[in-house]
Scaffold this motif. Sequence first.
Motif, PDB file in Angstrom:
ATOM      1  N   VAL A   1       0.839  -1.205   0.000  1.00 22.29           N
ATOM      2  CA  VAL A   1       0.000   0.000   0.000  1.00 22.29           C
ATOM      3  C   VAL A   1       0.875   1.256   0.000  1.00 22.29           C
ATOM      4  O   VAL A   1       0.643   2.206  -0.755  1.00 22.29           O
ATOM      5  N   GLY A   2       1.907   1.256   0.848  1.00 27.04           N
ATOM      6  CA  GLY A   2       2.785   2.414   0.929  1.00 27.04           C
ATOM      7  C   GLY A   2       3.499   2.698  -0.376  1.00 27.04           C
ATOM      8  O   GLY A   2       3.618   3.857  -0.789  1.00 27.04           O
ATOM      9  N   ALA A   3       3.972   1.652  -1.055  1.00 28.75           N
ATOM     10  CA  ALA A   3       4.691   1.846  -2.313  1.00 28.75           C
ATOM     11  C   ALA A   3       3.790   2.454  -3.378  1.00 28.75           C
ATOM     12  O   ALA A   3       4.209   3.338  -4.138  1.00 28.75           O
ATOM     13  N   ILE A   4       2.547   1.995  -3.445  1.00 27.36           N
ATOM     14  CA  ILE A   4       1.607   2.538  -4.436  1.00 27.36           C
ATOM     15  C   ILE A   4       1.384   4.032  -4.216  1.00 27.36           C
ATOM     16  O   ILE A   4       1.459   4.842  -5.151  1.00 27.36           O
ATOM     17  N   PHE A   5       1.148   4.405  -2.980  1.00 25.33           N
ATOM     18  CA  PHE A   5       0.868   5.820  -2.709  1.00 25.33           C
ATOM     19  C   PHE A   5       2.146   6.658  -2.715  1.00 25.33           C
ATOM     20  O   PHE A   5       2.100   7.863  -2.972  1.00 25.33           O
TER      21      PHE A   5
END
Length: 778
Positions: free
Chosen positions: A591-595
């Motif tokens: 999730v963090g990488a996407i955002f």
Amino acid sequence: MSPSLQDEVSSQEHSQDASHYPVDEKKAPVDVGTEAGNFESGEEEEESIHHPADKDDILTHTLHLQDDPTLSSLTFRTWFLGIGLAVFGGTISSIYYFKPQTVVVSTVFVAVIAYLMGEGMAMVIPRKGAIGRWLNPHPFNIKEHLAIIVMANSASTAALGIELLAVERLYYDAKLNGALSIFLLFSSQMLGYGLGGLMRKTLVYPKNMLWPSNIPVNNMLETLHRPRAETRKPLKVFGFVFTAIFLWEIVPEWIMPILTGVSIFCLANQKSAVFTNVFGGASGNEGLGLFSFCFDWDYISGGYSPLYYPMESLISQGVGVILCIVVFSGVYYGNIWNAQNFPFLSQVLFSENATMADQLQWNQTLVIGADNRIDKEALALVGLPSFAATYAVNILVSNMSISAGIVHMLLWNWNDMQAALSAFYPSNLKRKFNPKNWNLTFWKSEATVEPNEENYDPHYKLMMSYKPVPNWWYSLVLVLSVVIGLICLYKGDSTLPWWGFLVSCLVAWVFLLIFGAMQAVTGIAFIIQPIVQLIGGYIQPGNPVANMYFCLYGYNSVTQGALLCTDLKLAQYGHLAPRVTFTMQMIGTLVGAIFNYIMMNSIVTNQREILLSVEGTNIWSGQQPQQYNTLSVAWGGLAHELFSVGGRYEWCSLAIIVGFFAPLPFWLIHKKFPSLGMNNVNTSVMIYYVSYLCVGINSSVMMFFLLGFASQWYLRRYHPNLFIKYNYLVSAALDGGTSVIVFIMSFALFGAAGNAVSFPIYWGNNSNGNYDLCLYTD
């Protein structure tokens, strides 16, 4: 949900009326030692603490040795708040990455917000009916809280990959497509996770691997989730400190910034550049901050509170900082490397042929050709770049500290490290390659491995009640990361060959083992980027883009592996099921990488000119991608010319050899005279801090050490009960209150959501110069 996770859920009892620590004998918590936090204790507890400096006191008194395996960790609240805070962490960490002042998302801040929201959901959501039992099955408990923190933590550190993507777009007019960019981030993050997970026996389980930054967080969680009757007094202390620092930080952060650094010397002489360089430090790259007093906890702590560093670490840091002041002053005023031709503190490349101040910066555009390689003819015309002398010292001592760190860990922590190294012993390799021994034992669960009671963390014994994460889970993560990374390298025209990528993975493995252990013992996260880029520069000379990719996998993987181990220890101290921890970390990272990518793409597109400018604005700055680009050019493009023997900065490389010998005298003296306490001197930490003041705001350093010694020496030695009860709790309250108010002010006053609101200029807010009223120097 995977079958193993379903088993984890089904093994937990979900009672609507379950308290945080049930007293029902049928659901009695597992207790394997002294229960921490007896806040009503008296003389008996005082007598039980004989050695306040022993790590066992931290592990058995400050943190409790009691667990209730029936507490449910995977609930609607866990997923809702965990994913929500992961989205927030991935977004805000990318925004912070492009700010003028480096800011991190504090774990304490995440923990406080998760607690408030979790308790709020438990109070507001109805508990009756089938939906109520699903959404709000029981009071918000510590296991849910810890799972949320692990997921949010995994997303709240900006991936180094966004730095590489930003540099390629800003300086090379290259743009990877969205899917390839996200897979690049995934592979670079997960590679470190795979390596770190396979090193758990070395970096997480032993009691010497303390990971000190976790202790305030775990201590705070225990306090928040104990029955209110037992925690009334510590909660009052936490609430008072939290509220006090929340209100106080408005003063030094906005109303009276002079409190960031009160320098008596600068107030006495406001016209001396020497005084600015040595005694100033309230503004970025101003000076060394000698004898300055800082009253802003945001800068004193910076997410790394002085109250939790071990005493031996503080001693080594303090000696290093004193040497830093001496070395920096000697190098600059001795005009070594033509130091006085350039600023006292700076991180960019300068032109050795410049005659005017506005021509100081080295022009890389003319030197790097269309193929992203160094153009030798253009280089001969422009000349080699130069560093500010203090930044050259930073590179030198960083490399020296790395080799010293390797020897230090082998000398002092060999028993802790040989579990990871034993796999590479010739006898073990021979056995593993023998087909007769291929019984797939590597892939089996570790549940049958009994912990070594002498060397293992006592909290690990409690974790034996849960299903462990098999090695093959982390091995699969590692293999997939390598495969995806290779695809990204070739699809993205990285110019880094496959063998160079594998070398970077090997470098990451070695450095994670050494410096992950160093961080676990001392609490200090070494920045090993220079030596990783040095290695990449020599195996791929004249190729700055390949160097960036080499650094991404060789350095970022170390950082990510250390973050995984930090959270694994956080979960071990809090007794969160290993498979739940694994799931939270993987989902949070994705999730963090996407955002991270979404925000990076937006900011680089809309703020391109500002990010390319030297000054930036009070809202946006390209300081971090600029530094990454600078180092990739210096190491990746000009390593032979600048750093080989005969080059201008040859000692930046030769210092590596010197570092191998630096720990030996202290070790030999300790063997001969153990009473002298040479075991408290960590040579690599001391060397690392010799360049600690090369960047940023330095006025806080003196207060950092005063508070650190007051806590870890005076309070711990002479008032051990107060130390055990309140030291880490107060540390968490200070960081938490500061994080909350700084976050609010960032949007309300500092322009994160629009225009900034400036406080009127007066003597306490000298925003047109240096805040400590030192002479302003360019």
